[in-house]
Motif scaffolding. Structure first.
Motif, PDB file in Angstrom:
ATOM      1  N   HIS A  89       0.803  -1.232   0.000  1.00 55.15           N
ATOM      2  CA  HIS A  89       0.000   0.000   0.000  1.00 55.15           C
ATOM      3  C   HIS A  89       0.830   1.274   0.000  1.00 55.15           C
ATOM      4  O   HIS A  89       0.401   2.284  -0.551  1.00 55.15           O
ATOM      5  CB  HIS A  89      -0.949   0.001   1.204  1.00 55.15           C
ATOM      6  N   TYR A  90       2.006   1.241   0.619  1.00 52.61           N
ATOM      7  CA  TYR A  90       2.773   2.483   0.736  1.00 52.61           C
ATOM      8  C   TYR A  90       3.826   2.635  -0.353  1.00 52.61           C
ATOM      9  O   TYR A  90       4.558   3.603  -0.365  1.00 52.61           O
ATOM     10  CB  TYR A  90       3.403   2.568   2.145  1.00 52.61           C
ATOM     11  N   SER A  92       4.810   2.931  -4.500  1.00 51.31           N
ATOM     12  CA  SER A  92       4.234   3.462  -5.744  1.00 51.31           C
ATOM     13  C   SER A  92       3.923   2.321  -6.716  1.00 51.31           C
ATOM     14  O   SER A  92       4.354   1.177  -6.506  1.00 51.31           O
ATOM     15  CB  SER A  92       5.233   4.408  -6.411  1.00 51.31           C
ATOM     16  N   ARG A 123       0.248   8.400 -13.045  1.00 52.69           N
ATOM     17  CA  ARG A 123       0.191   8.201 -11.586  1.00 52.69           C
ATOM     18  C   ARG A 123       1.204   7.149 -11.123  1.00 52.69           C
ATOM     19  O   ARG A 123       1.026   6.521 -10.079  1.00 52.69           O
ATOM     20  CB  ARG A 123      -1.227   7.755 -11.182  1.00 52.69           C
ATOM     21  N   SER A 126       2.538   7.557  -7.607  1.00 51.79           N
ATOM     22  CA  SER A 126       1.586   7.659  -6.493  1.00 51.79           C
ATOM     23  C   SER A 126       1.567   6.347  -5.713  1.00 51.79           C
ATOM     24  O   SER A 126       1.710   5.268  -6.284  1.00 51.79           O
ATOM     25  CB  SER A 126       0.173   7.917  -7.021  1.00 51.79           C
ATOM     26  N   LYS A 127       1.346   6.473  -4.404  1.00 54.53           N
ATOM     27  CA  LYS A 127       1.225   5.267  -3.583  1.00 54.53           C
ATOM     28  C   LYS A 127      -0.020   4.493  -3.983  1.00 54.53           C
ATOM     29  O   LYS A 127      -1.062   5.078  -4.311  1.00 54.53           O
ATOM     30  CB  LYS A 127       1.113   5.656  -2.104  1.00 54.53           C
ATOM     31  N   SER A 129      -2.052   3.064  -2.132  1.00 55.22           N
ATOM     32  CA  SER A 129      -3.171   3.378  -1.226  1.00 55.22           C
ATOM     33  C   SER A 129      -4.011   4.562  -1.721  1.00 55.22           C
ATOM     34  O   SER A 129      -5.145   4.732  -1.290  1.00 55.22           O
ATOM     35  CB  SER A 129      -2.643   3.668   0.181  1.00 55.22           C
ATOM     36  N   THR A 130      -3.455   5.364  -2.625  1.00 58.14           N
ATOM     37  CA  THR A 130      -4.209   6.540  -3.125  1.00 58.14           C
ATOM     38  C   THR A 130      -5.023   6.211  -4.376  1.00 58.14           C
ATOM     39  O   THR A 130      -5.721   7.072  -4.900  1.00 58.14           O
ATOM     40  CB  THR A 130      -3.256   7.703  -3.463  1.00 58.14           C
ATOM     41  N   TYR A 131      -4.908   4.987  -4.846  1.00 56.03           N
ATOM     42  CA  TYR A 131      -5.597   4.610  -6.095  1.00 56.03           C
ATOM     43  C   TYR A 131      -7.080   4.322  -5.864  1.00 56.03           C
ATOM     44  O   TYR A 131      -7.463   3.792  -4.818  1.00 56.03           O
ATOM     45  CB  TYR A 131      -4.944   3.346  -6.682  1.00 56.03           C
ATOM     46  N   SER A 132      -7.889   4.621  -6.890  1.00 60.89           N
ATOM     47  CA  SER A 132      -9.308   4.226  -6.865  1.00 60.89           C
ATOM     48  C   SER A 132      -9.394   2.715  -7.109  1.00 60.89           C
ATOM     49  O   SER A 132      -8.407   2.089  -7.504  1.00 60.89           O
ATOM     50  CB  SER A 132     -10.073   4.953  -7.976  1.00 60.89           C
ATOM     51  N   LYS A 136      -6.667   0.328  -9.048  1.00 61.23           N
ATOM     52  CA  LYS A 136      -6.033  -0.831  -8.402  1.00 61.23           C
ATOM     53  C   LYS A 136      -6.159  -2.068  -9.291  1.00 61.23           C
ATOM     54  O   LYS A 136      -5.215  -2.841  -9.450  1.00 61.23           O
ATOM     55  CB  LYS A 136      -6.674  -1.089  -7.031  1.00 61.23           C
TER      56      LYS A 136
END
Length: 297
Positions: A89-90, A92, A123, A126-127, A129-132, A136
């Motif tokens: 999750h943390y 990218s 993206r 981006s981590k 965890s920030t994905y929709s 994902k």
């Protein structure tokens, strides 16, 4: 490549105790197709994918990838997403795919390509965890595409997604098909198969009901609805018509289906010539929903 089969199943059977999960299932997946394995939950779809991925052993029957019996080296030509992949999750997207490539021992130099193909390049840092939800799932498909496999196997790829995510994944699968990747996907959603797939096999309780090109398998028959003041005479006239497949009472009139289709105009003319004037005539296209329910009931 045109007439080759990516995957051929020959009379595959599998039991779990008293439950017959698959019963002598046989079909071919053409190269370059988006092939849907369609059936309600419990129809044997996941078992079938497990067997061809060598995760499960069949009790009887055989299968062949690329015209060859199963062999470890063939696995490199197949990408699969059979359960939810575990991403960190943390980390990218890029870092997660680097780890996935290391585990698979392939695709290190492929990360940029798959992220762009799956619409995630912007993206990439981006981590996770920030994905929709849709993003994902697209990352999961990107991971399965590392190393540029010829075939991609997906088990219920839109399960658990919101409507936006479902639309994203369906578009991605269509795009992969356009680019020549053979996609085999299990789904219980008729709508999904109809929108995304070129070919389909329909399973019910482990038995193959039918398989072939989507347009042929899910062909909607035209149905005519008719009535007249003198329905008794109308029924006699309809019953005597050539090519009649079915005739049933409906809403004070009849629903009729003919073997090779029959235009409303021709039916109207025929009835009039037999001395029956129709007071109602309508063409009803049989929905795919009705066809699927008919096949699986």
């Amino acid at each position: 490549m045109e007439n080759t089969h990516m995957l051929s199943l020959h009379q595959l059977s599998k039991r779990y105790g008293p439950v017959q999960a698959l019963k002598e299932v046989a079909f071919d997946v053409p190269a370059g197709s988006v092939f849907g394995v369609l059936g309600p939950n419990g129809s044997g779809k996941t078992t079938l994918l497990g067997i061809v991925m060598d995760v499960l052993k069949a009790d009887a029957g055989t299968y062949a990838w690329f015209g060859q019996p199963p062999h470890h080296s063939l696995r490199r030509r197949i990408g699969a997403l059979l359960e939810t992949p575990n991403f960190y999750h943390y980390y990218s997207a890029i870092r997660n795919l680097q780890i996935a490539a290391a585990i698979k021992q392939r695709g290190h130099d492929d990360i940029e390509r798959v992220l762009k193909l799956c619409g995630l390049w912007e993206r990439k840092d981006s981590k996770f965890s920030t994905y929709s939800l849709g993003m994902k799932q697209r990352l999961a498909i990107a991971s399965a595409l590392l190393g540029n496999p010829e075939v991609l196997l997906l088990d219920e790829p839109t399960n658990g997604l919101d409507p936006a995510g479902i639309a994203e994944i369906r578009e991605l699968i269509r795009e992969l098909g356009r680019q020549g990747t053979t996609v085999i996907m299990a789904s219980h959603l008729l709508d999904e198969v109809e929108k995304v797939c070129t070919h389909v096999a329909i399973l019910k309780k482990g038995v193959l009901l039918t398989s072939g090109h989507v347009d042929e398998v899910l062909a909607s028959e035209d149905m005519l609805e008719v009535s007249a003041v003198d329905n008794a005479t109308l029924e006699n006239v309809l019953s005597a018509m050539p090519g009649l497949r079915s005739l049933r009472r409906h809403n004070g009139g009849f629903q009729v289906v003919f073997e090779n289709g029959f235009s409303a105009e021709a039916l109207n003319k025929h009835c009039f010539e037999q001395g029956v004037t129709l007071n109602y005539l309508a063409l009803r296209r049989k929905s795919l929903e009705a066809r699927f329910i008919e096949l699986t009931n």
